[in-house]
Every structure is written in C-alpha cells, then in structure tokens.
Design a protein around this motif. Structure first.
Motif, short mmCIF file in Angstrom:
data_model
loop_
_atom_site.label_atom_id
_atom_site.label_comp_id
_atom_site.label_asym_id
_atom_site.label_seq_id
_atom_site.Cartn_x
_atom_site.Cartn_y
_atom_site.Cartn_z
N HIS A 274 43.55 31.53 35.69
CA HIS A 274 44.61 32.25 36.39
C HIS A 274 44.45 33.60 36.55
O HIS A 274 44.04 34.40 35.76
CB HIS A 274 45.71 31.87 35.72
CG HIS A 274 47.04 32.39 36.42
ND1 HIS A 274 47.86 33.63 35.93
CD2 HIS A 274 47.76 31.89 37.58
CE1 HIS A 274 48.88 33.66 36.75
NE2 HIS A 274 48.99 32.84 37.75
N ASP A 275 44.86 34.06 37.92
CA ASP A 275 44.77 35.53 38.32
C ASP A 275 43.65 36.13 38.01
O ASP A 275 42.70 36.09 38.54
CB ASP A 275 46.09 35.96 37.45
CG ASP A 275 46.42 37.65 37.89
OD1 ASP A 275 47.03 37.46 39.04
OD2 ASP A 275 46.33 38.28 37.03
N SER B 232 45.96 30.80 41.73
CA SER B 232 46.71 32.02 42.24
C SER B 232 45.83 33.15 42.87
O SER B 232 46.56 34.20 42.68
CB SER B 232 47.58 32.47 41.27
OG SER B 232 48.59 31.20 40.53
N ASP C 273 52.50 42.69 48.87
CA ASP C 273 52.68 42.02 47.57
C ASP C 273 51.64 42.71 46.65
O ASP C 273 51.99 42.14 45.27
CB ASP C 273 52.66 40.72 47.75
CG ASP C 273 53.74 40.02 48.71
OD1 ASP C 273 55.14 40.32 47.77
OD2 ASP C 273 53.49 39.62 49.49
N TYR D 278 57.60 37.84 40.78
CA TYR D 278 56.34 36.89 41.09
C TYR D 278 56.50 35.53 40.86
O TYR D 278 55.53 34.63 40.53
CB TYR D 278 55.05 37.53 40.84
CG TYR D 278 54.69 38.84 41.69
CD1 TYR D 278 53.99 38.85 42.86
CD2 TYR D 278 55.16 39.91 40.96
CE1 TYR D 278 53.98 39.76 43.48
CE2 TYR D 278 54.84 41.21 42.09
CZ TYR D 278 54.36 40.90 42.92
OH TYR D 278 54.08 42.34 43.60
N VAL E 191 47.07 27.07 44.38
CA VAL E 191 48.02 28.19 44.56
C VAL E 191 49.37 27.60 44.71
O VAL E 191 49.52 26.51 45.23
CB VAL E 191 47.64 29.13 45.69
CG1 VAL E 191 46.26 29.62 45.59
CG2 VAL E 191 47.90 28.27 47.01
N ASP F 9 53.65 31.04 46.84
CA ASP F 9 53.07 32.31 46.36
C ASP F 9 52.59 33.34 47.32
O ASP F 9 51.54 33.00 48.30
CB ASP F 9 51.62 32.16 45.52
CG ASP F 9 51.21 33.49 44.99
OD1 ASP F 9 51.45 34.26 45.31
OD2 ASP F 9 50.39 32.94 44.07
N ALA G 67 51.72 36.35 47.89
CA ALA G 67 50.22 37.22 47.56
C ALA G 67 49.04 36.08 48.18
O ALA G 67 48.03 36.80 48.32
CB ALA G 67 50.20 37.57 46.36
N HIS H 111 53.56 32.74 41.95
CA HIS H 111 52.45 33.37 41.41
C HIS H 111 52.05 32.69 39.98
O HIS H 111 50.84 32.31 39.70
CB HIS H 111 52.25 34.59 41.29
CG HIS H 111 50.94 35.11 40.82
ND1 HIS H 111 49.85 35.12 41.71
CD2 HIS H 111 50.53 36.02 39.99
CE1 HIS H 111 48.81 35.88 41.28
NE2 HIS H 111 49.14 36.15 40.05
#
Length: 298
Positions: A107-108, A132, A150, A182, A243, A247, A249, A275
């Motif tokens: 994630h991320d 994400s 964002d 988020y 995602v 989200d 972003a 997110h």
C-alpha cells in the motif's frame, strides 16, 4: 522476541522478530506456512495495519509483514532512505529469511517499493497486489495538474525539518490531516489505533525518517516518473492495481497507459474507499488478493 508490550496489542498466531541488516534493524511479524507473501505498508502507518488481515492470508501463505526502515518497530537511522537503499533492505530481508521469490501486497509507499522491486528484480516477485498508487509508466501531462492538489504536502514534508515539526511535535497537524482527509469517513479510525500511530511518530527520529523518505525517495522518484523515466522498462510481474473509487489522488487518468509496458496488469476500483484501502475495505482487499493469487501462474 515479543515487542508488543507498550505498543501494538499482541495477536495470537502472529510471531515477531528482528532482522539485522547493514545499517538497519527491521521488525517483522510472521504467520502461516506455504507460499511467501510479503506485506508492505504505507505512511504514516506501519505493519500494524495488516494485523486483522494476517489470519486469513496466513491460511495458505507464509506471511511476512515488515516495518519499513524508519517506521514502526524498525530502527530509524539518520540515513539510508533512498530508493536503492530501501530496495536493498527488502532484498536483504528476503535473503535473510531464505525466500527466493514472494508474492506481495503493498500500500502507498510500500506499493512504490514493490513496483520498483518488480522492475529491478522480477525474479524475486511472483505476483503483486498494489494498492492506492498509479502505475509507474507515466509522463507529465497537463491533465494531471488537478491531481497535484492532493499531493501538496509531499514537497512540504521533503523540506528539511518540516516533517519533524508537523508530524512529530505538538498537535502533529500533518499526521492528523493525513488520517482525516484521505478517507471517506474519518470515524473509521479506532482512537486507540490512531494514538498508536501518532505516538510512534513522536518517538525520536521517526518523523525525521518520514521526511527523509519523501526527500530521498518519494520526491526524486516522482520527478523521474513525470519525466517518463520508467517508460523504457517493462513489468513482467502479474499485477493487480487496486485503488479506492473515491481516492482523488489516483483518478482514472493516472491508471491509463500501462498496456504496452506490462505483461499482465489488471485494474480494480474498490467502492466505499478513498486512499486508506487497508483500513476502509480490508475484507475486500483480502478477497481480491486471494482471488488474484489463486489464478494459474500467480
């Protein structure tokens, strides 16, 4: 070694240990047997985010959830936060655990590392569920400009001293903003869990490590991506790119254009999430990942 006393609550069936690598000591949570499955978290979280998912994932996997350098229970050295250093940490961890190849859920920030590990060392990644973030096969386009609003905090956190000031001190406004802004519903956060994350950032060196990650890794990688720096590479790892539908972003125009650069990538938009997919829709993430891994060749 049980590291949970005074921090994250212990969970039956999940073991904990430390792995010493050059320049860093990584904490890992482990459970299950079978095909290795590496879990990589984002910021400002740590491997604790996977705790509730590990039992289901561990039914058919050897699960390894790692606190990345500077995060959670891992050490937070003053340096070593470049992309190359972070990938060296992951390769060193796999070698220390005698894992030749692994599946990954990431994630991320962890998803950024997972994509780059798959590109640089495809033989080590059997399949990937990325959460994400967009794929790396982008080049700057004016249509992307609305998205940057964002991500305004990224260059701010990359500025020396700002992460410590805004995430590790006082009311920790930047960390609280991340958790609040988020997600679709800020009420999803358990106050105990939220305080755990905030308390970790108050420890010496933790918030500074977040700043170093953005300064040495995230921002340089973003600039390279916007210059089309990864368009000459090819992703051979079977990948599910998931995602949250809400989200902002990662809108639809950041999910296009991968087809000529990836052998086997699929897209999934998950409703009811922004997110923080692992917190907003954990059961949906687990079911999608297990279904993806169950396919032949994955």
């Amino acid at each position: 070694m049980d590291i949970n006393s005074g921090s994250a609550p212990a969970t039956p069936g999940i073991g904990h240990r430390f792995i010493d690598l050059p320049g860093v000591r990584l904490h890992v949570a482990e459970a299950g047997t079978g095909t290795p499955l590496l879990l990589l978290h984002g910021v400002p979280q740590d491997a604790t985010v996977f705790t509730g998912m590990i039992p289901a994932l561990a039914q058919n996997h050897r699960v390894i959830a790692v606190d990345l350098r500077g995060c959670g229970q891992s050490s937070a050295p003053a340096g070593g936060y470049s992309l190359d250093s972070q990938l060296a940490d992951l390769l060193g961890l796999l070698d220390a655990l005698d894992i030749k190849q692994t599946r990954i859920i990431a994630h991320d920030l962890g998803a950024l590392y997972a994509f780059m590990l798959s590109l640089a060392h495809p033989e080590r990644v059997r399949s990937l569920v990325s959460l994400s973030i967009p794929h790396p096969f982008l080049r700057f386009n004016l249509r992307f400009l609305p998205v940057f609003k964002d991500a305004w905090f990224e260059p701010l956190l990359a500025t020396p001293g700002m992460a410590t000031l805004l995430m590790g001190r006082g009311r920790q406004p930047m960390a609280r903003l991340m958790f609040r802004n988020y997600v679709l519903d800020p009420g999803i956060w358990d106050p105990v869990v939220l305080e755990y994350y905030l308390a970790k950032l108050r420890e010496p060196g933790r918030a500074a490590a977040i700043g170093a990650i953005y300064r040495q890794c995230v921002f340089p990688t973003f600039l390279k991506l916007m210059r089309g720096g990864y368009l000459g590479q090819r992703l051979t790892t079977p990948t599910l790119l998931a995602v949250g539908e809400q989200d902002n972003a990662v809108p639809a125009n950041l999910l296009q254009g991968y087809e000529s650069h990836a052998d086997a990538m699929e897209l999934l938009r998950i409703p009811g999430a922004a997110h923080f997919l692992l917190d907003e829709q954990p059961e949906r993430v687990v079911s999608a990942a297990l279904e993806f891994f169950a396919r032949e060749g994955h």
